[in-house]
Scaffold this motif. Sequence first.
Motif, PDB file in Angstrom:
ATOM      1  N   GLU A 234       0.832  -1.214   0.000  1.00  0.00           N
ATOM      2  CA  GLU A 234       0.000   0.000   0.000  1.00  0.00           C
ATOM      3  C   GLU A 234       0.860   1.255   0.000  1.00  0.00           C
ATOM      4  N   ILE A 235       1.858   1.313   0.875  1.00  0.00           N
ATOM      5  CA  ILE A 235       2.645   2.548   0.955  1.00  0.00           C
ATOM      6  C   ILE A 235       3.550   2.702  -0.266  1.00  0.00           C
ATOM      7  N   ILE A 236       3.972   1.585  -0.876  1.00  0.00           N
ATOM      8  CA  ILE A 236       4.680   1.689  -2.158  1.00  0.00           C
ATOM      9  C   ILE A 236       3.774   2.354  -3.182  1.00  0.00           C
ATOM     10  N   GLY A 237       2.534   1.883  -3.277  1.00  0.00           N
ATOM     11  CA  GLY A 237       1.589   2.433  -4.246  1.00  0.00           C
ATOM     12  C   GLY A 237       1.311   3.900  -4.020  1.00  0.00           C
ATOM     13  N   VAL A 238       1.096   4.293  -2.769  1.00  0.00           N
ATOM     14  CA  VAL A 238       0.792   5.691  -2.451  1.00  0.00           C
ATOM     15  C   VAL A 238       1.965   6.593  -2.814  1.00  0.00           C
ATOM     16  N   ALA A 239       3.175   6.211  -2.402  1.00  0.00           N
ATOM     17  CA  ALA A 239       4.334   7.063  -2.635  1.00  0.00           C
ATOM     18  C   ALA A 239       4.665   7.183  -4.116  1.00  0.00           C
ATOM     19  N   VAL A 240       4.598   6.073  -4.851  1.00  0.00           N
ATOM     20  CA  VAL A 240       4.902   6.108  -6.287  1.00  0.00           C
ATOM     21  C   VAL A 240       3.853   6.925  -7.038  1.00  0.00           C
ATOM     22  N   ARG A 241       2.587   6.666  -6.760  1.00  0.00           N
ATOM     23  CA  ARG A 241       1.518   7.404  -7.454  1.00  0.00           C
ATOM     24  C   ARG A 241       1.645   8.903  -7.208  1.00  0.00           C
ATOM     25  N   ASP A 242       1.824   9.289  -5.959  1.00  0.00           N
ATOM     26  CA  ASP A 242       1.890  10.724  -5.634  1.00  0.00           C
ATOM     27  C   ASP A 242       3.136  11.377  -6.209  1.00  0.00           C
ATOM     28  N   ALA A 243       4.262  10.666  -6.196  1.00  0.00           N
ATOM     29  CA  ALA A 243       5.495  11.232  -6.741  1.00  0.00           C
ATOM     30  C   ALA A 243       5.377  11.449  -8.241  1.00  0.00           C
ATOM     31  N   ILE A 244       4.807  10.501  -8.955  1.00  0.00           N
ATOM     32  CA  ILE A 244       4.691  10.632 -10.407  1.00  0.00           C
ATOM     33  C   ILE A 244       3.698  11.731 -10.766  1.00  0.00           C
ATOM     34  N   LYS A 245       2.595  11.826 -10.055  1.00  0.00           N
ATOM     35  CA  LYS A 245       1.638  12.906 -10.334  1.00  0.00           C
ATOM     36  C   LYS A 245       2.283  14.275 -10.116  1.00  0.00           C
ATOM     37  N   GLU A 246       3.054  14.414  -9.047  1.00  0.00           N
ATOM     38  CA  GLU A 246       3.699  15.697  -8.782  1.00  0.00           C
ATOM     39  C   GLU A 246       4.787  15.991  -9.822  1.00  0.00           C
ATOM     40  N   ALA A 247       5.526  14.974 -10.228  1.00  0.00           N
ATOM     41  CA  ALA A 247       6.544  15.179 -11.262  1.00  0.00           C
ATOM     42  C   ALA A 247       5.912  15.608 -12.577  1.00  0.00           C
ATOM     43  N   LEU A 248       4.779  15.031 -12.924  1.00  0.00           N
ATOM     44  CA  LEU A 248       4.081  15.424 -14.151  1.00  0.00           C
ATOM     45  C   LEU A 248       3.528  16.839 -14.042  1.00  0.00           C
ATOM     46  N   ARG A 249       3.161  17.240 -12.847  1.00  0.00           N
ATOM     47  CA  ARG A 249       2.685  18.615 -12.661  1.00  0.00           C
ATOM     48  C   ARG A 249       3.789  19.607 -13.007  1.00  0.00           C
ATOM     49  N   TRP A 250       5.005  19.310 -12.588  1.00  0.00           N
ATOM     50  CA  TRP A 250       6.118  20.226 -12.846  1.00  0.00           C
ATOM     51  C   TRP A 250       6.627  20.109 -14.278  1.00  0.00           C
ATOM     52  N   GLN A 251       6.792  18.887 -14.773  1.00  0.00           N
ATOM     53  CA  GLN A 251       7.405  18.701 -16.093  1.00  0.00           C
ATOM     54  C   GLN A 251       6.453  19.053 -17.229  1.00  0.00           C
TER      55      GLN A 251
END
Length: 382
Positions: A234-251
């Motif tokens: 669960e915490i792998i999924g949460v951290a990966v999903r949130d990190a990728i969404k935030e990276a896409l927001r910036w990039q």
Amino acid sequence: MTGSFAPPSGDLLVDARAFAAHRFGRFLVAELRVPHRVLSTSARGGGQREDIRFLANHQSCEATDDRERHQRITSLGPTAYHEEVCREMAVDPGATVLMGTAANMAYAVHREATFDDLRVDVFATAGVAGNAARAGDPAAWTETDDGWQRAAARAGTINTMLLLACPVTPAALARAVVTMTEAKSAALSELAVPSRYSPTIATGTGTDQFCVAAPLDPTRPPRTSTGPHAKLGEIIGVAVRDAIKEALRWQNGLEASYTRGLFHALGRFGLTEARAVERLGDLLPAPSHELLDKNRRAVFYEPGVSAAAHALAAVLDRRAFGTLPAGAANEALRQQAASLASALAARPEKWPAFHAELAGAVDDPIELVLRAVALGWNAKWT
């Protein structure tokens, strides 16, 4: 592990017992301070290893038309290029796994997630503007006995670095990759990122890379599950999903509220802003079209228009996947188009009239949408 990594001046992102993560220049490096089992896609040193000391991500080129860098990388080949980058980072090439991307390391995102004594750290860069794809899409590359042949190359990569704070079995390390990949696809689904190769929602890009590391600690029993039913998964999924969404927001500027736009919802079916404005010039009286043209954002990002547009996209998906027969799908499209028109007009009572007026446009979904926009815009001010 011995020796000390001394990067040039930059950002110390994480300073933990088992690793330290540094960002400097075009590079992001996680130094493993204790032995880890590592699984990665690195061209050199990839697969599963227990002698890796550095996990690295770097910007290898610019995102658009950087032919000089591309030629440099391809002329060197993966092994020599790996060694060149490691020299720039001042790390041992034989003890390093490497990922490359056109994304700016300034946009790299760190996320951590915890539960009881469990912790995971994720570092992600992401770009999907040119290379987003759905598993099973038509491929542009083929590997033969004589090497690679390509029909086309497009920019876009999601790179994910995942560090677990607890030991896991080799099988659980492999399963962590599955969970991480599912989380990446979930992020793209939440943002409705379109494939660039088919009219579907992307599940990744054609050049995604990863590295996953877990400490080798004989004093602790290894965890055996990293799937979604386990808290570690669960915490792998949460951290990966949130990190990728935030990276896409910036990039790529993919902030969630901006994805409500009409063209984000329906662009994968051929609806572009240029096409819409041109066709609306035929469908609207000149003064009305001029007013719409000056208020494009208010029209194309109106929340009710967005809701109807995403619903239209869902109907088109269900029709393509065989969930709905053609007749039922066409009627559902017409209903959503009427909802779009009434939302834009801010006149829900006119839904039946709009539904009736849209009877002849269902054969071409894009024409249906544009007729609905014209009906709603005309009705808003008359």
